[in-house]
Design a protein around this motif. Structure first.
Motif, PDB file in Angstrom:
ATOM      1  N   GLY A   1       8.619   3.358  -3.938  1.00 48.20           N
ATOM      2  CA  GLY A   1       7.238   3.591  -3.640  1.00 48.20           C
ATOM      3  C   GLY A   1       7.289   4.387  -2.196  1.00 48.20           C
ATOM      4  N   LEU A   2       8.167   4.919  -1.728  1.00 51.86           N
ATOM      5  CA  LEU A   2       8.201   5.316  -0.244  1.00 51.86           C
ATOM      6  C   LEU A   2       8.140   7.040  -0.538  1.00 51.86           C
ATOM      7  CD1 LEU A   2      11.003   3.627   1.710  1.00 51.86           C
ATOM      8  CD2 LEU A   2       8.367   3.244   1.769  1.00 51.86           C
TER       9      LEU A   2
ATOM     10  N   GLY B   1       8.001   6.405   4.745  1.00 52.20           N
ATOM     11  CA  GLY B   1       6.922   5.734   4.794  1.00 52.20           C
ATOM     12  C   GLY B   1       6.119   5.631   3.549  1.00 52.20           C
ATOM     13  N   TYR B   2       4.579   5.580   3.605  1.00 52.70           N
ATOM     14  CA  TYR B   2       3.579   5.534   2.608  1.00 52.70           C
ATOM     15  C   TYR B   2       2.796   6.777   2.740  1.00 52.70           C
ATOM     16  CZ  TYR B   2       5.745   0.986   1.847  1.00 52.70           C
ATOM     17  OH  TYR B   2       6.598  -0.140   1.463  1.00 52.70           O
ATOM     18  N   GLY B   3       2.556   7.554   1.883  1.00 49.83           N
ATOM     19  CA  GLY B   3       1.755   8.598   1.873  1.00 49.83           C
ATOM     20  C   GLY B   3       1.277   9.105   0.672  1.00 49.83           C
TER      21      GLY B   3
ATOM     22  N   GLU C   1       1.225   1.834   7.748  1.00 45.73           N
ATOM     23  CA  GLU C   1       2.001   0.697   7.220  1.00 45.73           C
ATOM     24  C   GLU C   1       3.510   0.705   7.349  1.00 45.73           C
ATOM     25  OE1 GLU C   1       2.216  -1.509   2.554  1.00 45.73           O
ATOM     26  OE2 GLU C   1       0.987   0.435   3.102  1.00 45.73           O
ATOM     27  N   ALA C   2       3.940  -0.653   7.834  1.00 42.04           N
ATOM     28  CA  ALA C   2       5.322  -0.834   7.850  1.00 42.04           C
ATOM     29  C   ALA C   2       6.236  -0.846   6.630  1.00 42.04           C
ATOM     30  CB  ALA C   2       5.659  -2.103   8.838  1.00 42.04           C
ATOM     31  N   VAL C   3       7.277  -0.324   6.543  1.00 41.79           N
ATOM     32  CA  VAL C   3       8.330  -0.704   5.300  1.00 41.79           C
ATOM     33  C   VAL C   3       8.691  -1.746   5.431  1.00 41.79           C
ATOM     34  CG1 VAL C   3      10.145   0.459   3.951  1.00 41.79           C
ATOM     35  CG2 VAL C   3       8.581   1.937   5.376  1.00 41.79           C
TER      36      VAL C   3
END
Length: 327
Positions: free
Chosen positions: A271-272, A307-309, A132-134
């Motif tokens: 939220g990253l 990123g998202y993890g 998912e792109a930031v």
């Protein structure tokens, strides 16, 4: 510097928040001294926690202490104080990195106050991130966080990411051929020891071993076997940024450490997930190549992966009683 007296218990709470900061290999290279008679808190380097081979200039040490100083400022604002600081105040005492005076009422700094909610939630994340792109507006906010502390954050294009990943691969090979550097790393990474410690990187925070390809996440296990450790495929084109400064003096490293932590806390609020890489920057011949020649930033101070993890585990911290002296 004019200071107001703060109760030592309050200062202890500030320091407890300060030491949540990241540091190279989680060595936690800081010591604090508080003098109630003057109201001054001193931030000093801990010479017992240097990395002679991996960090011979104490560059990483200064970044970590700068990050702790930013946390201290956030904690003070949250408690209704302003932490006014002076960097490297005594040329005859190179271990003294900063002096802090606490002022009340504080200057309005809502952005700094807002970061407090992320201070204990921020953890280095060595897990794979999603694709998912930031959003651009989030990236712009992170750039602004770096600028507010006198640094610059530059996000890399896909071809720049490939170049940096190749430099990190080169750094891995340099490290494998340098037993003194590996000795520093092995000293502060707790692989298979079974001991509960208050510093270093425990094996549960290593993350999975990378399956093929190039990656930014450092494998602290090296050749050591970790029972039950998984293998994973990491993102092919990670979202990478270079934090840099125009100059490369000790004072710039301290500013860069504050900028780094401000970016990390803001990213956590957004939220990253984040992880850091100093791997290529530890080798002078590779560090210069990390810099984008079109950028006004002269010196790369840290590589960030965002990123998202998944939620990452916290790494241990030394108790305040080990790092704060009331004198």
């Amino acid at each position: 510097m004019t200071a107001q007296t703060v109760d030592p218990a309050v200062v202890s709470a500030f320091v407890a928040d300060a030491v949540a900061a990241p540091s190279m290999h989680n060595v936690q290279p800081w010591r604090f001294q508080y003098m109630p008679s003057t109201g001054i808190l001193r931030l000093r380097m801990d010479p017992a926690r240097v990395l002679p081979a991996a960090d011979p200039r104490d560059w990483g040490l200064h970044l970590g202490c700068g990050a702790a100083l930013l946390n201290l400022r956030v904690a003070a604002v949250h408690a209704g104080w302003q932490a006014r600081f002076s960097l490297l105040p005594d040329a005859a005492d190179p271990e003294l990195l900063a002096e802090v005076a606490f002022i009340r009422p504080p200057a309005a700094d809502q952005d700094l106050e807002d970061l407090y909610a992320a201070l204990r939630r921020r953890h280095t994340n060595r897990q794979p991130f999603t694709d998912e792109a930031v959003p651009p507006e989030v990236l712009d906010g992170l750039k602004g966080a770096a600028v507010s502390e006198g640094a610059r954050l530059t996000f890399l294009s896909p071809w720049q990411v490939e170049t940096v990943l190749e430099l990190v691969w080169d750094a891995e090979h340099e490290e494998a051929m340098a037993p003194d550097v590996r000795e520093d790393i092995d000293r502060w990474t707790r692989a298979g020891s079974g001991r509960a410690t208050a510093d270093g990187i425990p094996e549960y925070a290593f993350g999975p071993r990378r399956h093929g390809g190039l990656g930014l996440v450092r494998d602290f296990a090296g050749q050591r076997h970790i029972e039950g450790r998984e293998t994973a495929i990491f993102e092919k084109t990670p979202c990478l940024a270079v934090l840099g400064t125009q100059r490369d003096r000790r004072v710039d490293w301290l500013h860069a450490g504050q900028a780094l932590e401000r970016v990390l806390l803001q990213a956590t609020l957004d939220g990253l997930a984040t992880s850091l890489s100093s791997h290529a920057l530890e080798w002078p011949e590779l560090r210069w190549a990390v810099r984008d020649p079109r950028s006004a930033t002269g010196y790369a101070q840290m590589l960030l992966r965002l990123g998202y993890g998944p939620i990452a585990p916290a790494t241990p911290r030394r108790p305040v009683s080990d790092v704060l002296d009331i004198i």
